[in-house]
Design a protein around this motif. Structure first.
Motif, PDB file in Angstrom:
ATOM      1  N   ARG A   1      -8.561 -33.253  -2.790  1.00  0.00           N
ATOM      2  CA  ARG A   1      -7.454 -34.088  -2.342  1.00  0.00           C
ATOM      3  C   ARG A   1      -6.633 -34.558  -3.539  1.00  0.00           C
ATOM      4  O   ARG A   1      -7.184 -34.831  -4.615  1.00  0.00           O
ATOM      5  CB  ARG A   1      -7.968 -35.300  -1.584  1.00  0.00           C
ATOM      6  N   CYS A   2      -5.331 -34.672  -3.337  1.00  0.00           N
ATOM      7  CA  CYS A   2      -4.423 -35.200  -4.358  1.00  0.00           C
ATOM      8  C   CYS A   2      -3.517 -36.248  -3.725  1.00  0.00           C
ATOM      9  O   CYS A   2      -2.899 -35.997  -2.688  1.00  0.00           O
ATOM     10  CB  CYS A   2      -3.573 -34.082  -4.957  1.00  0.00           C
ATOM     11  N   ASP A   3      -3.419 -37.399  -4.367  1.00  0.00           N
ATOM     12  CA  ASP A   3      -2.460 -38.440  -3.976  1.00  0.00           C
ATOM     13  C   ASP A   3      -1.418 -38.561  -5.080  1.00  0.00           C
ATOM     14  O   ASP A   3      -1.743 -38.982  -6.194  1.00  0.00           O
ATOM     15  CB  ASP A   3      -3.165 -39.776  -3.749  1.00  0.00           C
ATOM     16  N   PRO A   4      -0.166 -38.200  -4.792  1.00  0.00           N
ATOM     17  CA  PRO A   4       0.867 -38.237  -5.830  1.00  0.00           C
ATOM     18  C   PRO A   4       1.348 -39.663  -6.087  1.00  0.00           C
ATOM     19  O   PRO A   4       0.955 -40.595  -5.376  1.00  0.00           O
ATOM     20  CB  PRO A   4       1.987 -37.400  -5.212  1.00  0.00           C
TER      21      PRO A   4
ATOM     22  N   GLY B   1       3.767 -35.241   4.068  1.00  0.00           N
ATOM     23  CA  GLY B   1       4.607 -35.393   2.885  1.00  0.00           C
ATOM     24  C   GLY B   1       4.089 -36.408   1.891  1.00  0.00           C
ATOM     25  O   GLY B   1       4.832 -36.816   1.000  1.00  0.00           O
ATOM     26  N   SER B   2       2.817 -36.822   2.049  1.00  0.00           N
ATOM     27  CA  SER B   2       2.263 -37.771   1.067  1.00  0.00           C
ATOM     28  C   SER B   2       1.141 -37.072   0.306  1.00  0.00           C
ATOM     29  O   SER B   2       1.411 -36.306  -0.607  1.00  0.00           O
ATOM     30  CB  SER B   2       1.784 -39.039   1.758  1.00  0.00           C
ATOM     31  N   PHE B   3      -0.128 -37.286   0.691  1.00  0.00           N
ATOM     32  CA  PHE B   3      -1.226 -36.628  -0.018  1.00  0.00           C
ATOM     33  C   PHE B   3      -1.279 -35.144   0.331  1.00  0.00           C
ATOM     34  O   PHE B   3      -0.673 -34.694   1.325  1.00  0.00           O
ATOM     35  CB  PHE B   3      -2.556 -37.314   0.312  1.00  0.00           C
ATOM     36  N   SER B   4      -2.003 -34.394  -0.489  1.00  0.00           N
ATOM     37  CA  SER B   4      -2.155 -32.960  -0.251  1.00  0.00           C
ATOM     38  C   SER B   4      -3.636 -32.592  -0.369  1.00  0.00           C
ATOM     39  O   SER B   4      -4.399 -33.269  -1.056  1.00  0.00           O
ATOM     40  CB  SER B   4      -1.344 -32.165  -1.266  1.00  0.00           C
TER      41      SER B   4
END
Lengths: 111, 116
Positions: free
Chosen positions: B22-25, B72-75
């Motif tokens: 998981r990635c949170d920009p 459109g937030s985390f990936s």
């Protein structure tokens, strides 16, 4: 095809002297060039960038020079400090959104 | 501004298992990128999103890899049927479109994957 190359895998510099890191590229369509610094077990940290229409950009101790005719850029660090010891990556943006990275140069600053 | 975060930081798995990262920009950044870095190399581009749309995929992204950014937030980046060659550091980065610094990508700490 390696479009961005850092030919020196390592560089050792005495504290207080100038560090010069070099990068060569082959694609004339790159519109921005960037330098990142990376410590072990961390992600790359942005340092400084330069647009392809400029030939110099300066930020504190860091200066990036771009020579478009030679397809070469360099990062100068003056004066070098022990905390500058890290791996430095040159990156270029080919007009699209991704970045193309070099292989990195490990800089060691000796006291 | 809390920076880009990634979870987990380390993952050890057996060959053939599936893994998901998981990635949170950075909160206002609408562009999100995934890269892979192996020992002695620079990061290599895998894919990128603008908001929820996946706009570019590298040929490195085989059909065992899938990435999503549903709101459109985390990936998330999923690797199915992992292979030993998938062992690498997986890096996420984000940037803000239409800003003076749109070309600057800010990286997270990465997820180190080891496939046994």
């Amino acid at each position: 095809d390696q479009q961005v190359k850092q030919n020196s895998p390592s560089l050792s510099v005495q504290e207080g002297r100038i560090s010069i890191l070099n990068c060569d590229y082959t694609n004339s369509m790159f519109d921005y060039f960037l330098w990142y610094k990376k410590y072990p077990a961390e992600g790359p940290t942005f340092l400084i960038s330069i647009s392809s229409i400029k030939d110099k950009n300066e930020d504190g101790r860091f200066t990036v020079f771009l020579n478009k005719s030679a397809k070469h850029l360099s990062l100068h660090i003056v004066p070098s400090q022990p905390g500058d010891s890290a791996v430095y990556f040159c990156a270029a943006r080919p007009g699209a959104q991704k970045l193309v990275f070099g292989q990195g140069t490990r800089l060691t600053i000796n006291p | 501004d809390t920076g880009v975060s990634q979870d987990p930081r380390h993952k050890i798995t057996k060959r053939g298992q599936n893994v998901t990262f998981r990635c949170d920009p950075i909160s206002e950044h609408n562009r999100l990128y995934w890269y892979r870095q192996t020992l002695g190399q620079g990061p290599e581009f895998l894919t990128y999103f603008q908001n929820e749309a996946q706009l570019e995929k590298s040929r490195l992204l085989s059909d065992r890899f899938s990435a999503e950014r549903p709101k459109g937030s985390f990936s998330t980046l999923e690797i199915q049927r992992t292979e030993q060659g998938d062992s690498a550091m997986y890096l996420c980065a984000s940037s803000l479109e239409n800003s003076r610094r749109a070309h600057e990508q800010f990286f997270g700490p990465g997820t180190r994957l080891t496939v046994l």
